[in-house]
Motif scaffolding. Structure first.
Motif, PDB file in Angstrom:
ATOM      1  N   ASN A  62       0.707  -1.310  -0.063  1.00 52.70           N
ATOM      2  CA  ASN A  62       0.030  -0.014  -0.027  1.00 52.70           C
ATOM      3  C   ASN A  62       0.736   1.167  -0.069  1.00 52.70           C
ATOM      4  O   ASN A  62       0.350   2.300  -0.710  1.00 52.70           O
ATOM      5  CB  ASN A  62      -0.830  -0.055   1.209  1.00 52.70           C
ATOM      6  CG  ASN A  62      -1.940  -1.250   1.245  1.00 52.70           C
ATOM      7  OD1 ASN A  62      -2.286  -1.871   0.165  1.00 52.70           O
ATOM      8  ND2 ASN A  62      -2.501  -1.601   2.415  1.00 52.70           N
ATOM      9  N   GLU A  63       2.154   1.209   0.595  1.00 56.48           N
ATOM     10  CA  GLU A  63       2.790   2.252   0.773  1.00 56.48           C
ATOM     11  C   GLU A  63       3.842   2.534  -0.586  1.00 56.48           C
ATOM     12  O   GLU A  63       4.097   3.855  -0.995  1.00 56.48           O
ATOM     13  CB  GLU A  63       4.082   2.102   1.645  1.00 56.48           C
ATOM     14  CG  GLU A  63       4.758   3.465   1.814  1.00 56.48           C
ATOM     15  CD  GLU A  63       5.983   3.022   3.081  1.00 56.48           C
ATOM     16  OE1 GLU A  63       7.045   3.779   2.929  1.00 56.48           O
ATOM     17  OE2 GLU A  63       5.943   2.067   3.684  1.00 56.48           O
ATOM     18  N   ALA A  68       3.821   5.701  -5.392  1.00 56.36           N
ATOM     19  CA  ALA A  68       3.630   6.034  -7.137  1.00 56.36           C
ATOM     20  C   ALA A  68       2.478   7.308  -7.416  1.00 56.36           C
ATOM     21  O   ALA A  68       2.962   7.901  -8.240  1.00 56.36           O
ATOM     22  CB  ALA A  68       3.396   4.831  -7.834  1.00 56.36           C
ATOM     23  N   GLU A  69       1.513   7.002  -6.538  1.00 53.71           N
ATOM     24  CA  GLU A  69       0.475   8.079  -6.890  1.00 53.71           C
ATOM     25  C   GLU A  69       0.694   9.571  -6.460  1.00 53.71           C
ATOM     26  O   GLU A  69       0.433  10.526  -7.349  1.00 53.71           O
ATOM     27  CB  GLU A  69      -0.878   7.879  -6.312  1.00 53.71           C
ATOM     28  CG  GLU A  69      -1.612   6.210  -6.488  1.00 53.71           C
ATOM     29  CD  GLU A  69      -2.483   5.831  -5.779  1.00 53.71           C
ATOM     30  OE1 GLU A  69      -2.631   6.428  -4.599  1.00 53.71           O
ATOM     31  OE2 GLU A  69      -3.024   4.653  -6.118  1.00 53.71           O
ATOM     32  N   ILE A 109       4.827   7.120 -15.719  1.00 48.71           N
ATOM     33  CA  ILE A 109       4.695   6.188 -14.813  1.00 48.71           C
ATOM     34  C   ILE A 109       3.997   4.961 -15.635  1.00 48.71           C
ATOM     35  O   ILE A 109       2.548   5.180 -15.661  1.00 48.71           O
ATOM     36  CB  ILE A 109       4.139   6.334 -13.605  1.00 48.71           C
ATOM     37  CG1 ILE A 109       5.116   7.460 -12.805  1.00 48.71           C
ATOM     38  CG2 ILE A 109       4.170   4.951 -12.560  1.00 48.71           C
ATOM     39  CD1 ILE A 109       4.773   7.830 -11.537  1.00 48.71           C
ATOM     40  N   LEU A 110       4.516   3.786 -15.938  1.00 49.15           N
ATOM     41  CA  LEU A 110       3.750   2.597 -16.366  1.00 49.15           C
ATOM     42  C   LEU A 110       3.444   1.715 -15.455  1.00 49.15           C
ATOM     43  O   LEU A 110       4.377   1.460 -14.704  1.00 49.15           O
ATOM     44  CB  LEU A 110       4.429   2.242 -17.730  1.00 49.15           C
ATOM     45  CG  LEU A 110       4.570   3.204 -18.710  1.00 49.15           C
ATOM     46  CD1 LEU A 110       5.700   2.597 -19.931  1.00 49.15           C
ATOM     47  CD2 LEU A 110       3.495   3.979 -19.295  1.00 49.15           C
ATOM     48  N   SER A 111       2.539   0.912 -15.441  1.00 46.96           N
ATOM     49  CA  SER A 111       2.350  -0.170 -14.463  1.00 46.96           C
ATOM     50  C   SER A 111       1.599  -1.186 -15.134  1.00 46.96           C
ATOM     51  O   SER A 111       1.065  -1.202 -16.016  1.00 46.96           O
ATOM     52  CB  SER A 111       1.227   0.299 -13.205  1.00 46.96           C
ATOM     53  OG  SER A 111      -0.028   0.478 -13.836  1.00 46.96           O
ATOM     54  N   HIS A 141       3.599  -4.076 -11.000  1.00 48.76           N
ATOM     55  CA  HIS A 141       4.782  -3.696 -10.994  1.00 48.76           C
ATOM     56  C   HIS A 141       4.761  -1.958 -11.450  1.00 48.76           C
ATOM     57  O   HIS A 141       3.783  -1.738 -12.861  1.00 48.76           O
ATOM     58  CB  HIS A 141       5.689  -4.359 -11.937  1.00 48.76           C
ATOM     59  CG  HIS A 141       6.139  -5.624 -11.518  1.00 48.76           C
ATOM     60  ND1 HIS A 141       5.165  -6.605 -11.288  1.00 48.76           N
ATOM     61  CD2 HIS A 141       7.410  -6.008 -11.074  1.00 48.76           C
ATOM     62  CE1 HIS A 141       6.005  -7.681 -10.766  1.00 48.76           C
ATOM     63  NE2 HIS A 141       7.166  -7.331 -10.812  1.00 48.76           N
ATOM     64  N   TYR A 142       5.506  -1.123 -11.035  1.00 44.55           N
ATOM     65  CA  TYR A 142       5.667   0.214 -11.556  1.00 44.55           C
ATOM     66  C   TYR A 142       6.754   0.445 -12.349  1.00 44.55           C
ATOM     67  O   TYR A 142       7.894  -0.086 -11.944  1.00 44.55           O
ATOM     68  CB  TYR A 142       5.532   1.375 -10.432  1.00 44.55           C
ATOM     69  CG  TYR A 142       4.366   1.266  -9.783  1.00 44.55           C
ATOM     70  CD1 TYR A 142       3.024   1.958 -10.366  1.00 44.55           C
ATOM     71  CD2 TYR A 142       4.136   0.803  -8.341  1.00 44.55           C
ATOM     72  CE1 TYR A 142       1.797   1.948  -9.890  1.00 44.55           C
ATOM     73  CE2 TYR A 142       2.844   0.908  -7.944  1.00 44.55           C
ATOM     74  CZ  TYR A 142       1.505   1.482  -8.511  1.00 44.55           C
ATOM     75  OH  TYR A 142       0.315   1.546  -7.875  1.00 44.55           O
TER      76      TYR A 142
END
Length: 395
Positions: A62-63, A68-69, A109-111, A141-142
């Motif tokens: 979650n962290e 990333a957000e 940022i791709l996930s 994955h980021y």
């Protein structure tokens, strides 16, 4: 009569020669928890039940998502989730760069949902012990793509599930370009190759001097920014080389000059390079171990206008770029393939300098560079005999 190198035979047609790191992939692992027994001990030390492992790992996931957000919000971009497997991330990044420009900072940022290493709780009834076992799973994955002031275009791949093994990419040609820019040395860089440098000799001296402690600090900085959970775990990342490429570029002044010799070089090399030649290029002797692999891992293969020779986890390629550059490139997927004299520490604490397999740490890169430069040079010497069959012989 001594051997005359191809670069000497065609000195008038050649603008310059440069040996440089190309693609470099680095793995970051957390020493205390990157293997099942280590994570088991980590949980026991903190009095966490082994079967509560998933519960223990969830807050870190979650962290990472929150981090990333927050980075996306701070940079005014959105996280782009890739649903299809066949999407080339590099192509998407190029599209974004065309619109964004080449100034330093976060590009995108791709996930994606991808396989990851993890652990599963296990109770051994026979031994009466509970511990973690290695397991494979899938997690989000980021991919953080960014333009770094020193290393150029990089990405950091961050899995959101423990043990969070990072993958970091950079290209040595981009790093060299940033240094040349700071030193006021003019150049023209196309893709991952220099077609012109005003001072080739100085550029080669710089290329030979990648500062590993400085690189280490840069990698630590990337980890703090994109995977901050390691601070909560109380461990720092250990950096090792997963894959790297070292390229020797012979840059011709005109495409026509390279075209005259390239066809003959490739046609002859296809048939002339034998397994024992490849071993010699790489500073090895052909032994029984590799003779048993000649059928599938030890081969010569044509890839379009490329020739690729493979021995175990190492390969040497010959190809042209833009019809202007003759590139010899050695790729290494396992540094332990090579041996060199280094300090070895024994379990009892004693140390000795001996002939031993190269370690995978980033601090092996200077020694590896010397070996790959020598491999490329031996290949160049072989090509020089193709260009002139009497080369090196008394006439």
């Amino acid at each position: 009569m001594g051997l005359t190198l191809l670069t000497q035979l065609h000195a008038k047609e050649i603008a310059g020669v440069l040996g440089c790191w190309d693609r470099v992939l680095i793995f970051g692992t957390l020493p205390k928890i990157c293997y099942a027994a280590g994570m088991t001990s980590y949980l026991y030390e903190r009095k966490i039940r082994i079967f509560d492992y998933s519960k223990f790992a969830e807050p870190f996931r979650n962290e990472l998502r929150a981090n990333a957000e927050q980075l996306a919000a701070d940079n005014g971009i959105e996280i782009e989730f890739l649903r299809k497997r066949n999407v080339r991330k590099e192509d998407r990044v190029k599209e974004i760069l065309v619109q964004r420009g080449d100034h330093p900072g976060l590009v995108c940022i791709l996930s994606a949902m991808e396989p990851c290493s993890t652990y599963k709780p296990w109770h051994n009834k026979g031994a009466g012990k509970t511990y973690l076992l290695p397991d494979e799973g899938k997690c989000l994955h980021y991919y953080f793509y960014f333009l770094d002031e020193e290393l150029g275009l990089c990405y950091v791949r961050v899995p959101t599930w423990l043990p969070c093994r990072l993958q970091i990419y950079f290209n040595g040609h981009n790093w060299l370009a940033s240094v040349l820019r700071k030193r006021k040395i003019d150049f023209t860089l196309l893709d991952n190759a220099f077609v012109n440098i005003t001072d080739w000799t100085r550029a080669q001296q710089i290329a030979n001097g990648l500062d590993i402690p400085r690189l280490h600090r840069r990698l630590d900085e990337f980890a703090r920014r994109f995977c901050p959970i390691h601070r909560s775990l109380g461990v720092a990342y250990h950096w090792s080389v997963d894959q790297c490429e070292y390229a020797t570029d012979i840059v011709f002044k005109r495409q026509a000059d390279l075209a005259v010799i390239y066809g003959n070089l490739t046609r002859t090399a296809i048939h002339s390079v034998q397994p024992d030649n490849i071993a010699t290029f790489l500073g090895r002797k052909l032994n029984g171990h590799y003779e048993g692999e000649m059928g599938n891992r030890f081969n010569t293969r044509i890839q379009g206008t490329r020739i690729k020779h493979t021995m175990g986890p190492v390969s040497i390629k010959l190809y042209d770029k833009f019809g202007l550059i003759l590139r010899i490139e050695t790729t290494v997927n396992d540094l332990t393939f090579f041996k060199h004299y280094r300090e070895v520490e024994h379990r009892d604490g004693s140390k000795e300098t001996k002939w031993a397999s190269m370690q995978k740490t980033i601090y092996s890169l200077p020694a590896l560079r010397d070996m790959l430069e020598a491999a490329n040079r031996r290949y160049l010497e072989f090509l020089s005999t193709i260009e002139d069959p009497h080369n090196g012989r008394d006439k």
